[in-house]
Motif scaffolding. Structure first.
Motif, mmCIF file in Angstrom:
data_model
loop_
_atom_site.group_PDB
_atom_site.id
_atom_site.type_symbol
_atom_site.label_atom_id
_atom_site.label_comp_id
_atom_site.label_asym_id
_atom_site.label_seq_id
_atom_site.Cartn_x
_atom_site.Cartn_y
_atom_site.Cartn_z
ATOM 1 N N ALA A 1 9.037 4.250 -2.670
ATOM 2 C CA ALA A 1 9.438 4.505 -4.052
ATOM 3 C C ALA A 1 9.593 3.206 -4.833
ATOM 4 O O ALA A 1 9.168 3.100 -5.990
ATOM 5 C CB ALA A 1 10.741 5.302 -4.077
ATOM 6 N N SER A 2 10.179 2.210 -4.192
ATOM 7 C CA SER A 2 10.387 0.931 -4.882
ATOM 8 C C SER A 2 9.062 0.258 -5.212
ATOM 9 O O SER A 2 8.873 -0.284 -6.305
ATOM 10 C CB SER A 2 11.267 0.005 -4.032
ATOM 11 N N LYS A 3 8.116 0.297 -4.278
ATOM 12 C CA LYS A 3 6.827 -0.354 -4.515
ATOM 13 C C LYS A 3 5.958 0.457 -5.476
ATOM 14 O O LYS A 3 5.167 -0.108 -6.239
ATOM 15 C CB LYS A 3 6.105 -0.578 -3.186
ATOM 16 N N GLY A 4 6.090 1.788 -5.439
ATOM 17 C CA GLY A 4 5.420 2.589 -6.459
ATOM 18 C C GLY A 4 5.951 2.240 -7.835
ATOM 19 O O GLY A 4 5.194 2.169 -8.816
ATOM 20 N N GLY A 5 7.252 1.998 -7.917
ATOM 21 C CA GLY A 5 7.852 1.555 -9.174
ATOM 22 C C GLY A 5 7.327 0.199 -9.606
ATOM 23 O O GLY A 5 7.078 -0.029 -10.802
ATOM 24 N N VAL B 1 0.822 -1.204 0.000
ATOM 25 C CA VAL B 1 0.000 0.000 0.000
ATOM 26 C C VAL B 1 0.858 1.257 0.000
ATOM 27 O O VAL B 1 0.436 2.311 -0.482
ATOM 28 C CB VAL B 1 -0.960 0.029 1.210
ATOM 29 N N TRP B 2 2.076 1.160 0.523
ATOM 30 C CA TRP B 2 2.959 2.332 0.512
ATOM 31 C C TRP B 2 3.398 2.684 -0.899
ATOM 32 O O TRP B 2 3.802 3.809 -1.157
ATOM 33 C CB TRP B 2 4.162 2.111 1.413
ATOM 34 N N GLY B 3 3.290 1.756 -1.820
ATOM 35 C CA GLY B 3 3.519 2.077 -3.215
ATOM 36 C C GLY B 3 2.387 2.884 -3.809
ATOM 37 O O GLY B 3 2.558 3.558 -4.829
ATOM 38 N N ASN B 4 1.222 2.842 -3.173
ATOM 39 C CA ASN B 4 0.061 3.619 -3.612
ATOM 40 C C ASN B 4 0.059 5.021 -3.020
ATOM 41 O O ASN B 4 -0.237 5.997 -3.711
ATOM 42 C CB ASN B 4 -1.242 2.917 -3.201
ATOM 43 N N VAL B 5 0.373 5.119 -1.717
ATOM 44 C CA VAL B 5 0.189 6.393 -1.015
ATOM 45 C C VAL B 5 1.454 6.940 -0.368
ATOM 46 O O VAL B 5 1.481 8.093 0.063
ATOM 47 C CB VAL B 5 -0.909 6.252 0.067
ATOM 48 N N GLY B 6 2.510 6.136 -0.261
ATOM 49 C CA GLY B 6 3.741 6.601 0.369
ATOM 50 C C GLY B 6 3.662 6.564 1.883
ATOM 51 O O GLY B 6 2.587 6.660 2.463
ATOM 52 N N ALA B 7 4.824 6.393 2.525
ATOM 53 C CA ALA B 7 4.884 6.337 3.984
ATOM 54 C C ALA B 7 6.069 7.140 4.482
ATOM 55 O O ALA B 7 7.192 6.987 3.984
ATOM 56 C CB ALA B 7 5.007 4.886 4.467
ATOM 57 N N SER B 8 5.823 7.989 5.464
ATOM 58 C CA SER B 8 6.910 8.699 6.127
ATOM 59 C C SER B 8 7.871 7.692 6.758
ATOM 60 O O SER B 8 7.448 6.644 7.255
ATOM 61 C CB SER B 8 6.334 9.610 7.219
#
Length: 244
Positions: free
Chosen positions: A156-160, A142-149
Motif C-alpha cells: 500500500a505504501s509503495k502503491g501510494g 514492484v509490490w506497489g504495482n501488483v501487491g504482495a500477500s
C-alpha cells in the motif's frame, strides 16, 4: 552547509546502507555534493560521508534525521539554501498477516515509506523553484504495482508512492521539475535477509534474469533519470529482471 549555488547538490534519505548507500556513491562519482540522512546509524553514515569526500573530492554531510518525522525534516531543510536533486529512498518493510499487524506498525510503514516523500518534497520544491529546475526520484517497489500477500502495508505504501509520483510530476512539470520513481524488484540488500536461503532460491527461480538485482544497478538508474531529458517525468520505471 553547502552554500555554493552553482554546485549541484543532492539529498538522499536512508543512505547509510543498501540502495541508499549505492546511490550516494554513484552521485558522488558524478560530481554531486551530498546531504545524506539516516534514522539510526549515524556512525556508519558519517564513515560513508568521509570516504566519499576523500575519494571524489565532493562535499558530503551526514545527518541523523528520520525521514518519517516532519519536525526532523523541517530542521534539516532549514540548513539548506539550494537543492538540485532529491532521492526519497528511506524505507522499511513488514512481513506478516494484516490481522497480526498493530496500528503502530501500520503507521510506521506508511510514515516511513510514503509520508516521508511528502515531508521532503514539500520542502525541496521551493528550493528547486529558485532555479526553475530540479529532479525528484522516489524509490518504489514492484509490490506497489501488483501487491504482495503478507506485505499489505508495504504494498500500500509503495502503491501510494507511485501515485504520489505521477500526480506531483503533473503539478511540477510547468516549473521544469521532473518527478519519477523506480519500481524495484528483489534487490540484494539487508531488507531481504529475513528470508531463508531456500526461500531466496525459490524467489530467484521466478526471476527471468536468474539473479537478484544489485543496489548499484538501482543507483545507475537513479543517475540516468537525473540526467534524462526533462520531458521524462511522471514515470514509474520497473527494474526487476523481467520478474513482474
Amino acid at each position: 552547509m553547502n552554500t555554493i549555488k552553482n554546485t549541484p547538490l543532492a539529498l538522499v534519505t536512508g543512505a547509510s546502507r543498501g540502495i541508499g548507500r549505492a546511490i550516494a556513491e554513484t552521485l558522488a562519482g558524478a560530481g554531486y555534493d551530498l546531504v545524506l540522512t539516516c534514522s539510526r546509524t549515524l556512525p556508519e553514515l558519517s564513515g560513508l560521508a568521509n570516504s566519499l569526500e576523500e575519494k571524489y573530492g565532493i562535499h558530503c554531510t551526514a545527518q541523523m534525521a528520520d525521514a518519517s518525522d516532519p519536525v526532523a525534516m523541517d530542521r534539516l531543510f532549514a540548513s539548506l539554501d539550494h537543492l538540485d536533486v532529491l532521492v526519497n529512498n528511506a524505507g522499511i518493510s513488514y512481513i506478516g498477516l494484516l490481522t497480526d499487524m498493530s496500528v503502530e506498525e501500520w503507521q510506521r510503514v506508511i510514515n516511513t515509506n510514503l509520508s516521508s516523500c511528502f515531508y521532503t518534497s514539500r520542502l525541496a520544491i521551493p528550493l528547486m523553484l529558485l532555479k526553475h529546475s530540479g529532479r525528484i526520484v522516489n524509490i518504489s517497489s514492484v509490490w506497489g504495482n501488483v501487491g504482495a500477500s503478507m506485505e499489505v502495508a508495504y504494498s500500500a505504501s509503495k502503491g501510494g508512492v507511485n501515485s504520489f509520483t505521477k500526480a506531483l510530476a503533473k503539478e511540477l512539470a510547468p516549473s521544469n521539475i521532473q518527478v519519477n520513481a523506480i519500481s524495484c524488484g528483489v534487490i540484494d540488500t539487508a531488507m531481504n535477509h529475513c528470508f531463508s536461503p531456500e526461500e531466496m532460491n525459490a524467489l530467484r527461480e521466478e526471476i527471468p534474469a536468474d539473479r537478484l538485482g544489485q543496489p548499484e544497478e538501482v543507483a545507475k538508474l537513479v543517475l540516468q533519470l537525473i540526467q534524462a531529458p526533462t520531458y521524462l517525468t511522471g514515470q514509474i520505471l520497473t527494474l526487476d529482471g523481467g520478474w513482474q
